[in-house]
Design an enzyme around this catalytic site. Structure first.
Site, PDB file in Angstrom:
ATOM      1  N   LYS A  32       0.056   4.326  -0.265  1.00 27.39           N
ATOM      2  CA  LYS A  32      -0.584   5.468   0.399  1.00 27.39           C
ATOM      3  C   LYS A  32      -0.391   6.753  -0.419  1.00 27.39           C
ATOM      4  CE  LYS A  32      -0.122   3.086   4.786  1.00 27.39           C
ATOM      5  NZ  LYS A  32       0.089   3.180   6.251  1.00 27.39           N
ATOM      6  N   HIS A  82      -9.179   0.495   5.319  1.00 34.10           N
ATOM      7  CA  HIS A  82      -7.889   0.757   5.965  1.00 34.10           C
ATOM      8  C   HIS A  82      -8.091   1.654   7.180  1.00 34.10           C
ATOM      9  CE1 HIS A  82      -3.772   2.104   6.631  1.00 34.10           C
ATOM     10  NE2 HIS A  82      -3.393   1.043   5.936  1.00 34.10           N
ATOM     11  N   ASN A 134       0.860  -1.181   0.000  1.00 28.50           N
ATOM     12  CA  ASN A 134       0.000   0.000   0.000  1.00 28.50           C
ATOM     13  C   ASN A 134       0.900   1.235   0.000  1.00 28.50           C
ATOM     14  OD1 ASN A 134      -1.942   1.966   0.346  1.00 28.50           O
ATOM     15  ND2 ASN A 134      -2.413   1.406   2.472  1.00 28.50           N
ATOM     16  N   GLU A 155      -4.869  -5.468  10.722  1.00 23.03           N
ATOM     17  CA  GLU A 155      -3.868  -4.438  10.992  1.00 23.03           C
ATOM     18  C   GLU A 155      -4.072  -3.860  12.390  1.00 23.03           C
ATOM     19  OE1 GLU A 155      -4.231  -1.264   8.145  1.00 23.03           O
ATOM     20  OE2 GLU A 155      -6.329  -0.940   8.628  1.00 23.03           O
ATOM     21  N   GLU A 202      -6.600   4.107   8.314  1.00 22.98           N
ATOM     22  CA  GLU A 202      -6.500   5.557   8.077  1.00 22.98           C
ATOM     23  C   GLU A 202      -7.787   6.097   7.475  1.00 22.98           C
ATOM     24  OE1 GLU A 202      -1.728   4.978   7.415  1.00 22.98           O
ATOM     25  OE2 GLU A 202      -3.011   5.352   5.686  1.00 22.98           O
ATOM     26  N   SER A 214       3.632  -2.808  10.256  1.00 23.06           N
ATOM     27  CA  SER A 214       5.092  -2.623  10.306  1.00 23.06           C
ATOM     28  C   SER A 214       5.863  -3.906  10.000  1.00 23.06           C
ATOM     29  CB  SER A 214       5.518  -2.051  11.661  1.00 23.06           C
ATOM     30  OG  SER A 214       4.993  -0.758  11.843  1.00 23.06           O
ATOM     31  N   GLY A 225       3.051   2.351  11.220  1.00 20.95           N
ATOM     32  CA  GLY A 225       3.833   3.573  11.141  1.00 20.95           C
ATOM     33  C   GLY A 225       4.468   3.983  12.451  1.00 20.95           C
TER      34      GLY A 225
END
Length: 250
Positions: free
Chosen positions: A11, A95, A9, A167, A97, A213, A173
């Site tokens: 992003k 996702h 991904n 996730e 985010e 990660s 991140g």
């Protein structure tokens, strides 16, 4: 047999020139004879050129998102038909985010799932808990709710077009990573939910990716766990050598 998948991904990274350069490098360095499915998800503006560049290779180009309506007055949005018109047939949905920054709820995601499946688009469906959920020992409940409300309404036959991506939000991140044992524990729990709520066949056939990660240094150990079928990779997917090392770890 479950598919092994490594998806990158990208992003909101890489302009058109950088996208071409990274994909060129991946095409040159990727393992050509592998049973692992390789997926990359560039930003919307670079999808068509990436599809053309990857044509004939074993790299699948996916979109990072799509709207839940097939058309209409939704300024700035991208429909499933627009994706299919440029030969993008895989999409990442849910996702963390998108959930956190853009207010995507389980109900919205259920609608996106329906539109994608109606149009024969493969879904990489993301879900996972926040740090506070894990600290309060609520992580299994949160994951179960996200799956049941966003995905478990589809029929058994449609599961052939779904890939799951767990996730843990606290490990995205941040440099933190769930231990291989934590990843396996959750993946095993997810597979048990599929078995109890859908069917034994779906539980056995659905690929569950880990997204939190994953790096060249930990990929092999994470991927060795029996219920981990690959990874949804963020930062490491932006470096060709790292991404190829992770693919090879499968």
């Amino acid at each position: 047999m479950r598919k092994q998948i490594v998806a990158g991904n990208w992003k909101m990274n890489n302009d058109s020139k950088e996208t071409k350069a990274l994909l060129d490098e991946l095409l040159a360095k990727r393992p050509e004879k592998t049973t692992t499915k390789i997926v990359v998800a560039p930003t919307f503006t670079n999808l068509q050129s990436a599809v053309e560049q990857a044509a004939g290779s074993n790299i699948i180009v996916a979109a990072q998102n799509m709207h839940q309506e097939e058309n209409g007055a939704y300024t700035g949005e991208i429909s499933v038909g627009m994706l299919k018109s440029i030969n993008v047939n895989t999409v990442i949905l849910g996702h963390s985010e998108r959930r956190a920054y853009f207010g995507e709820t389980n109900d919205i995601l259920a609608k996106k799932v329906d539109v994608a499946l109606k149009n024969n688009v493969t879904i990489i469906f993301c879900f996972g808990e926040e740090l506070s959920d894990r600290q309060s020992d609520n992580h299994f409940k949160v994951v179960e709710s996200q799956l049941k409300e966003g995905l478990f309404h589809i029929n058994e036959n449609q599961w052939a077009s779904v890939v799951l991506a767990y996730e843990p939000v606290w490990a995205i991140g941040t440099g933190e990573t769930a231990s291989p044992e934590q990843a396996q524990e959750m993946h095993g729990f997810i597979r048990s939910l599929l078995r109890e709520n859908i069917s034994e066949n779906v539980a056995n056939q659905t690929s569950i990716l880990y997204g939190g990660s994953v790096k060249p240094s930990n990929a092999e150990e994470i991927f060795s766990k029996p219920d981990v079928d690959g990874g949804l990779i963020g930062g490491a997917a932006l470096k060709a050598n790292d991404f190829v090392t992770i693919i090879n770890a499968m």
